[in-house]
Write a protein that holds these residues in place. Sequence first.
Motif, PDB file in Angstrom:
ATOM      1  N   VAL A  62      -6.015   9.634  -1.826  1.00 51.37           N
ATOM      2  CA  VAL A  62      -4.716   9.677  -1.143  1.00 51.37           C
ATOM      3  C   VAL A  62      -4.034   8.309  -1.187  1.00 51.37           C
ATOM      4  O   VAL A  62      -2.824   8.205  -1.420  1.00 51.37           O
ATOM      5  CB  VAL A  62      -4.897  10.145   0.312  1.00 51.37           C
ATOM      6  CG1 VAL A  62      -3.583  10.039   1.075  1.00 51.37           C
ATOM      7  CG2 VAL A  62      -5.406  11.583   0.350  1.00 51.37           C
ATOM      8  N   ALA A  63      -4.806   7.242  -0.977  1.00 52.60           N
ATOM      9  CA  ALA A  63      -4.229   5.903  -0.991  1.00 52.60           C
ATOM     10  C   ALA A  63      -3.671   5.556  -2.364  1.00 52.60           C
ATOM     11  O   ALA A  63      -2.581   4.980  -2.477  1.00 52.60           O
ATOM     12  CB  ALA A  63      -5.288   4.879  -0.577  1.00 52.60           C
ATOM     13  N   GLN A  64      -4.389   5.911  -3.420  1.00 53.43           N
ATOM     14  CA  GLN A  64      -3.892   5.650  -4.765  1.00 53.43           C
ATOM     15  C   GLN A  64      -2.626   6.448  -5.047  1.00 53.43           C
ATOM     16  O   GLN A  64      -1.661   5.925  -5.610  1.00 53.43           O
ATOM     17  CB  GLN A  64      -4.977   5.989  -5.793  1.00 53.43           C
ATOM     18  CG  GLN A  64      -6.152   5.028  -5.787  1.00 53.43           C
ATOM     19  CD  GLN A  64      -7.281   5.502  -6.684  1.00 53.43           C
ATOM     20  OE1 GLN A  64      -7.759   6.641  -6.569  1.00 53.43           O
ATOM     21  NE2 GLN A  64      -7.717   4.635  -7.580  1.00 53.43           N
ATOM     22  N   CYS A  65      -2.628   7.712  -4.661  1.00 56.70           N
ATOM     23  CA  CYS A  65      -1.446   8.548  -4.890  1.00 56.70           C
ATOM     24  C   CYS A  65      -0.252   8.055  -4.081  1.00 56.70           C
ATOM     25  O   CYS A  65       0.900   8.197  -4.509  1.00 56.70           O
ATOM     26  CB  CYS A  65      -1.754  10.000  -4.545  1.00 56.70           C
ATOM     27  SG  CYS A  65      -2.772  10.829  -5.780  1.00 56.70           S
ATOM     28  N   ALA A  66      -0.501   7.494  -2.903  1.00 55.10           N
ATOM     29  CA  ALA A  66       0.602   6.947  -2.113  1.00 55.10           C
ATOM     30  C   ALA A  66       1.297   5.821  -2.876  1.00 55.10           C
ATOM     31  O   ALA A  66       2.536   5.711  -2.840  1.00 55.10           O
ATOM     32  CB  ALA A  66       0.069   6.437  -0.773  1.00 55.10           C
ATOM     33  N   ILE A 117       1.851  -7.133  -7.630  1.00 55.58           N
ATOM     34  CA  ILE A 117       0.464  -6.720  -7.395  1.00 55.58           C
ATOM     35  C   ILE A 117       0.235  -5.296  -7.917  1.00 55.58           C
ATOM     36  O   ILE A 117      -0.818  -4.996  -8.509  1.00 55.58           O
ATOM     37  CB  ILE A 117       0.131  -6.803  -5.898  1.00 55.58           C
ATOM     38  CG1 ILE A 117       0.133  -8.263  -5.425  1.00 55.58           C
ATOM     39  CG2 ILE A 117      -1.214  -6.165  -5.608  1.00 55.58           C
ATOM     40  CD1 ILE A 117      -0.926  -9.124  -6.071  1.00 55.58           C
ATOM     41  N   ALA A 118       1.206  -4.408  -7.722  1.00 58.39           N
ATOM     42  CA  ALA A 118       1.068  -3.043  -8.218  1.00 58.39           C
ATOM     43  C   ALA A 118       0.969  -3.016  -9.742  1.00 58.39           C
ATOM     44  O   ALA A 118       0.138  -2.298 -10.312  1.00 58.39           O
ATOM     45  CB  ALA A 118       2.247  -2.193  -7.753  1.00 58.39           C
ATOM     46  N   ALA A 119       1.800  -3.814 -10.415  1.00 56.61           N
ATOM     47  CA  ALA A 119       1.745  -3.883 -11.878  1.00 56.61           C
ATOM     48  C   ALA A 119       0.397  -4.431 -12.343  1.00 56.61           C
ATOM     49  O   ALA A 119      -0.178  -3.941 -13.329  1.00 56.61           O
ATOM     50  CB  ALA A 119       2.885  -4.762 -12.400  1.00 56.61           C
ATOM     51  N   VAL A 150       6.180  -3.382   1.774  1.00 52.93           N
ATOM     52  CA  VAL A 150       4.972  -3.768   2.498  1.00 52.93           C
ATOM     53  C   VAL A 150       3.835  -2.775   2.215  1.00 52.93           C
ATOM     54  O   VAL A 150       2.676  -3.168   2.022  1.00 52.93           O
ATOM     55  CB  VAL A 150       5.254  -3.852   4.010  1.00 52.93           C
ATOM     56  CG1 VAL A 150       3.978  -4.113   4.794  1.00 52.93           C
ATOM     57  CG2 VAL A 150       6.276  -4.943   4.293  1.00 52.93           C
ATOM     58  N   LEU A 151       4.165  -1.496   2.162  1.00 50.65           N
ATOM     59  CA  LEU A 151       3.144  -0.485   1.868  1.00 50.65           C
ATOM     60  C   LEU A 151       2.543  -0.682   0.482  1.00 50.65           C
ATOM     61  O   LEU A 151       1.321  -0.629   0.311  1.00 50.65           O
ATOM     62  CB  LEU A 151       3.755   0.916   1.974  1.00 50.65           C
ATOM     63  CG  LEU A 151       4.068   1.425   3.384  1.00 50.65           C
ATOM     64  CD1 LEU A 151       4.796   2.757   3.316  1.00 50.65           C
ATOM     65  CD2 LEU A 151       2.787   1.557   4.197  1.00 50.65           C
ATOM     66  N   ILE A 152       3.407  -0.923  -0.496  1.00 43.47           N
ATOM     67  CA  ILE A 152       2.886  -1.065  -1.866  1.00 43.47           C
ATOM     68  C   ILE A 152       2.116  -2.369  -2.026  1.00 43.47           C
ATOM     69  O   ILE A 152       1.197  -2.473  -2.842  1.00 43.47           O
ATOM     70  CB  ILE A 152       4.033  -0.945  -2.890  1.00 43.47           C
ATOM     71  CG1 ILE A 152       3.466  -0.467  -4.233  1.00 43.47           C
ATOM     72  CG2 ILE A 152       4.776  -2.258  -3.070  1.00 43.47           C
ATOM     73  CD1 ILE A 152       4.526  -0.054  -5.210  1.00 43.47           C
ATOM     74  N   LEU A 153       2.456  -3.382  -1.230  1.00 45.27           N
ATOM     75  CA  LEU A 153       1.692  -4.626  -1.248  1.00 45.27           C
ATOM     76  C   LEU A 153       0.269  -4.380  -0.754  1.00 45.27           C
ATOM     77  O   LEU A 153      -0.706  -4.812  -1.392  1.00 45.27           O
ATOM     78  CB  LEU A 153       2.388  -5.674  -0.386  1.00 45.27           C
ATOM     79  CG  LEU A 153       1.684  -7.024  -0.242  1.00 45.27           C
ATOM     80  CD1 LEU A 153       1.571  -7.717  -1.596  1.00 45.27           C
ATOM     81  CD2 LEU A 153       2.429  -7.914   0.757  1.00 45.27           C
ATOM     82  N   ALA A 154       0.135  -3.680   0.375  1.00 51.35           N
ATOM     83  CA  ALA A 154      -1.201  -3.390   0.917  1.00 51.35           C
ATOM     84  C   ALA A 154      -1.994  -2.475  -0.009  1.00 51.35           C
ATOM     85  O   ALA A 154      -3.172  -2.722  -0.289  1.00 51.35           O
ATOM     86  CB  ALA A 154      -1.061  -2.758   2.303  1.00 51.35           C
ATOM     87  N   LEU A 155      -1.353  -1.419  -0.503  1.00 46.64           N
ATOM     88  CA  LEU A 155      -2.048  -0.479  -1.383  1.00 46.64           C
ATOM     89  C   LEU A 155      -2.432  -1.136  -2.700  1.00 46.64           C
ATOM     90  O   LEU A 155      -3.514  -0.872  -3.252  1.00 46.64           O
ATOM     91  CB  LEU A 155      -1.151   0.736  -1.646  1.00 46.64           C
ATOM     92  CG  LEU A 155      -0.856   1.623  -0.433  1.00 46.64           C
ATOM     93  CD1 LEU A 155       0.246   2.617  -0.760  1.00 46.64           C
ATOM     94  CD2 LEU A 155      -2.118   2.359   0.015  1.00 46.64           C
TER      95      LEU A 155
END
Length: 445
Positions: free
Chosen positions: A35-39, A249-251, A197-202
């Motif tokens: 779920v966290a990855q899909c988010a 970070i996501a990239a 902020v969400l994508i930074l944490a994930l």
Amino acid sequence: MIGDVVASIIWPAVTFAVLWAAWIAARRIFSCDTVAQCAMHVIILFWTWLAIGGCVVGSLGVLNATALGVSVLSLGIITVFAFRSRSTKCHENRSSEEASLLSADQNHRLLWMTFWCGIASIAATILVTHGIATFPKNWDTLAYHRPLIDLWIQTGTLQVTECPVWFAPGNNELFGLWWAIAFSGDFWVGLMNTPAVLILALGIHEVGRLLELTPSWRHGAAIAVTGTSVVLHQLTSAKNDIAVAGLFIAAVAYLLRYLRYGDAGALSFAGLAAGLLCGIKYYALCYAFVLWIAGTAIAGAARGWRSSVAASFVVATLIFPASAYWYARNYSVSGSPLFPMGYRGHLYPDLEVRRDAWRSSLLGNGEVDRWFDYVETVGIHSGICLMLPLLALPLTLTWMALVANRTSSSGRSDRGPRIALAVRLLGVGLSTCYLRCLRIFSTER
């Protein structure tokens, strides 16, 4: 008033429909993810659709709630239909250590979910009390971030030279536009940095997983970064620095996933994240370029140069849809895609000082003493717990690169993490002494 009541019903429904389409697409592309990855995938998809749809209707001069909602939702539906069949490819070639870490993560999932729910409650309280219910006080927010969004809504176009910083790329401001365009005021703009902020944490959590860190280290790193004063401050403002960090970070996470598993979906999402990054602000172009070069070099060493060149071409191609409009707009208005850099006209005399903005940077100011002031400032405002990792960053990045390139964990010693930590602490001491010597030398001179 009646319009806001209607919008408060319709617009959340439109937002939910777009998120649901993004979730379906993410589950079809990455069918085995948590779920966290899909988010994280959902945020990237929503952001990409918003950037493309917003730029299309904004360039046509028909920027309004109906056009924006229809364009973004249409892109979502098209993506869902493009991936009608669910991907069944999973990464079964996990190492024994990675499998044990995954099992440990499953065992402590309830504990971490409870912990994150508590943090989310605190963040939501801060967001509502200081970002929505309170009039903004941040200078950048009042000077051009919010005015830019308001001018877009008032004129129905993304080409507005009335704002002093009209030329800045606006992928992050498009989220503020999304929350404000259907209402009579911009009171919901305070929500615009929530996805960043969400994508930074994930993203931090995902990078930790790919580096085979234990769940405690992964969650702890994500909490340590997102809990800093800088992140919490920008959560309630309209500034875009956290968006740069989160997308970078996501990239990195998607590129690491591609290097490890050869996942074509991860490579595509790395390109989308890099494209969104390039559309945030000018200096993010440097981050995306370094990421692209480093990814190409590492992929060439790990998977062969032919595969590396093909992958770098895919990433470069996917960068353009979510970022090219901003630079094309600047070129059409001023003749310079990086306005005011390269601008030779005289229509904007007040922006002359921005041509020498390089001299205000750490690398361009030519004053060695500024480096020590920078570290000292970080220590004063964020404490020693953030200053020490900052000083250890060069050695930490080197360690991360070595771990990422390791093809097997069979020969790994239990003393490895402790040795790496000792080396980084030694590096902190050496860096501190070095900066102190520079400070003394600069003062005596």
